[in-house]
Design a protein around this motif. Structure first.
Motif, mmCIF file in Angstrom:
data_model
loop_
_atom_site.group_PDB
_atom_site.id
_atom_site.type_symbol
_atom_site.label_atom_id
_atom_site.label_comp_id
_atom_site.label_asym_id
_atom_site.label_seq_id
_atom_site.Cartn_x
_atom_site.Cartn_y
_atom_site.Cartn_z
ATOM 1 N N THR A 80 0.829 -1.205 0.000
ATOM 2 C CA THR A 80 0.000 0.000 0.000
ATOM 3 C C THR A 80 0.863 1.254 0.000
ATOM 4 O O THR A 80 0.606 2.210 -0.751
ATOM 5 C CB THR A 80 -0.918 0.010 1.234
ATOM 6 O OG1 THR A 80 -1.731 -1.170 1.222
ATOM 7 C CG2 THR A 80 -1.826 1.237 1.239
ATOM 8 N N ARG A 84 1.086 3.981 -3.132
ATOM 9 C CA ARG A 84 0.756 5.394 -2.955
ATOM 10 C C ARG A 84 1.884 6.296 -3.468
ATOM 11 O O ARG A 84 1.629 7.323 -4.107
ATOM 12 C CB ARG A 84 0.468 5.697 -1.475
ATOM 13 C CG ARG A 84 -0.022 7.120 -1.239
ATOM 14 C CD ARG A 84 -0.191 7.385 0.245
ATOM 15 N NE ARG A 84 -1.289 6.621 0.796
ATOM 16 C CZ ARG A 84 -2.564 6.999 0.745
ATOM 17 N NH1 ARG A 84 -2.886 8.122 0.137
ATOM 18 N NH2 ARG A 84 -3.507 6.270 1.302
ATOM 19 N N ASN A 88 1.449 8.994 -6.494
ATOM 20 C CA ASN A 88 1.790 10.413 -6.321
ATOM 21 C C ASN A 88 2.853 10.863 -7.320
ATOM 22 O O ASN A 88 2.768 11.964 -7.884
ATOM 23 C CB ASN A 88 2.276 10.654 -4.891
ATOM 24 C CG ASN A 88 1.153 10.552 -3.870
ATOM 25 O OD1 ASN A 88 -0.019 10.677 -4.222
ATOM 26 N ND2 ASN A 88 1.490 10.317 -2.624
ATOM 27 N N VAL A 173 -4.913 3.316 -0.794
ATOM 28 C CA VAL A 173 -3.843 3.924 -1.590
ATOM 29 C C VAL A 173 -4.329 5.130 -2.379
ATOM 30 O O VAL A 173 -3.546 6.042 -2.685
ATOM 31 C CB VAL A 173 -3.202 2.901 -2.560
ATOM 32 C CG1 VAL A 173 -2.595 1.751 -1.796
ATOM 33 C CG2 VAL A 173 -4.189 2.406 -3.598
ATOM 34 N N ASP A 175 -6.957 7.002 -1.264
ATOM 35 C CA ASP A 175 -7.542 7.930 -0.299
ATOM 36 C C ASP A 175 -8.968 8.321 -0.679
ATOM 37 O O ASP A 175 -9.326 9.502 -0.705
ATOM 38 C CB ASP A 175 -6.663 9.184 -0.177
ATOM 39 C CG ASP A 175 -7.001 9.994 1.066
ATOM 40 O OD1 ASP A 175 -7.554 9.403 2.019
ATOM 41 O OD2 ASP A 175 -6.730 11.205 1.085
#
Length: 233
Positions: A80, A84, A88, A173, A175
Motif C-alpha cells: 500500500t 501510494r 503520487n 492507496v 484515499d
C-alpha cells in the motif's frame, strides 16, 4: 539477504525487506523491487498511458521510497505504501508535463469477474503460431481498451481486476471511500465489457481463418493424395 524472498507472495517477508533496505542492504532493495515491479509498473502505466514515462515514474518512486524507508511504520502495509508513492509520483509527472489535470481513480470489489483483463486465455497456452497470434491480438486489444478508459476509472480497474488488490486496500492507496471504489470498478468493468464486445465479435470472425498458408497446405495435401491414388490405378 536472500533475493528469493522476492518470489514470495506480496506481504510475506515484507518486514525483513524493509529492515534490510533501511539498513542499506542493496540485495534487500533489489528483492523489494523485483517483488513489486509488475504491480507498480501497471499502476504507473495506467496513469501515464506511456511505457517510457511509466518506467521513469517508477524509478523515481523507488528512489523516494528508498530515501523514506527509515520512516516506514511497522504497522503499515508495504504494498500500500509503495503504491501510494508511485501514484503520487505519476500524478506529479502528469502535472509537470502539463498533459492533463490530476485524477482520482476508483473501483468495485467483485472478485469473480477478471476474465476481461486476463492476459492469457488458458493455463496451458496453445503454442501453435495461429493461437499465439490470436492471443497477442486479444492482449493488444485489451490494453488499447484499458487506455481508453476515463482517468478516474483506469487505475483502480488495474488494481482491482489485474492486480486483484482488495477494495479496502485500493481505497487506502487512493484515499477515497471504499464504496466509491466499488461503484467505480463496477462502472469501469461495464465500460470494458461494452467496448470489447463488438471488437471481440469482429476478431472472432477472423479467428482460424481458412485463407493463406492453411488453405494452401490443405489443397496441396489433397492434390498430392489424388496424385498418389492415380498412380496406383
Amino acid at each position: 539477504m536472500d533475493i528469493s524472498i522476492a518470489e514470495q507472495a506480496p506481504g510475506s517477508g515484507d518486514q525483513a525487506l524493509v529492515a534490510g533496505v533501511a539498513a542499506g542492504d542493496p540485495s534487500a532493495f533489489e528483492a523489494m523491487m523485483r517483488r513489486y515491479n509488475s504491480r507498480l509498473y501497471r499502476v504507473a502505466r495506467s496513469i501515464l498511458k506511456d511505457d517510457a514515462e511509466a518506467e521513469d515514474a517508477l524509478q523515481e518512486a523507488y528512489w523516494k521510497a528508498y530515501q523514506k524507508m527509515g520512516s516506514f511504520r511497522e504497522d503499515a502495509q508495504l504494498s500500500t505504501w509503495l503504491t501510494r508513492i508511485v501514484i503520487n509520483q505519476s500524478i506529479a509527472k502528469l502535472r509537470s508535463n502539463k498533459r492533463r489535470t490530476m485524477f482520482i481513480a476508483s473501483a468495485e470489489d467483485l472478485s469473480t469477474d477478471r476474465k476481461v483483463v486476463h492476459m492469457e486465455t488458458t493455463t496451458h497456452a496453445d503454442t501453435r503460431p495461429d493461437s499465439i497470434a490470436w492471443r497477442a491480438e486479444i492482449r493488444t486489444l485489451i490494453e488499447h481498451k484499458l487506455d481508453k478508459l476515463p482517468d478516474q476509472y483506469r487505475t483502480v480497474f488495474i488494481l482491482r481486476a489485474v492486480e486483484e488488490m482488495p477494495a479496502i486496500e485500493v481505497a487506502a492507496v487512493l484515499d477515497i471511500p471504499e464504496a466509491t471504489v466499488r461503484s467505480r470498478f463496477f462502472r469501469a468493468r461495464q465500460m470494458m465489457r461494452d467496448s470489447l464486445a463488438n471488437e471481440i465479435d469482429v476478431h472472432a470472425r477472423e479467428a482460424f481463418s481458412f485463407a493463406g498458408h492453411r488453405c494452401d497446405r490443405i489443397v496441396a495435401t489433397v492434390l498430392a493424395r489424388l496424385e498418389r491414388e492415380a498412380l496406383k490405378r
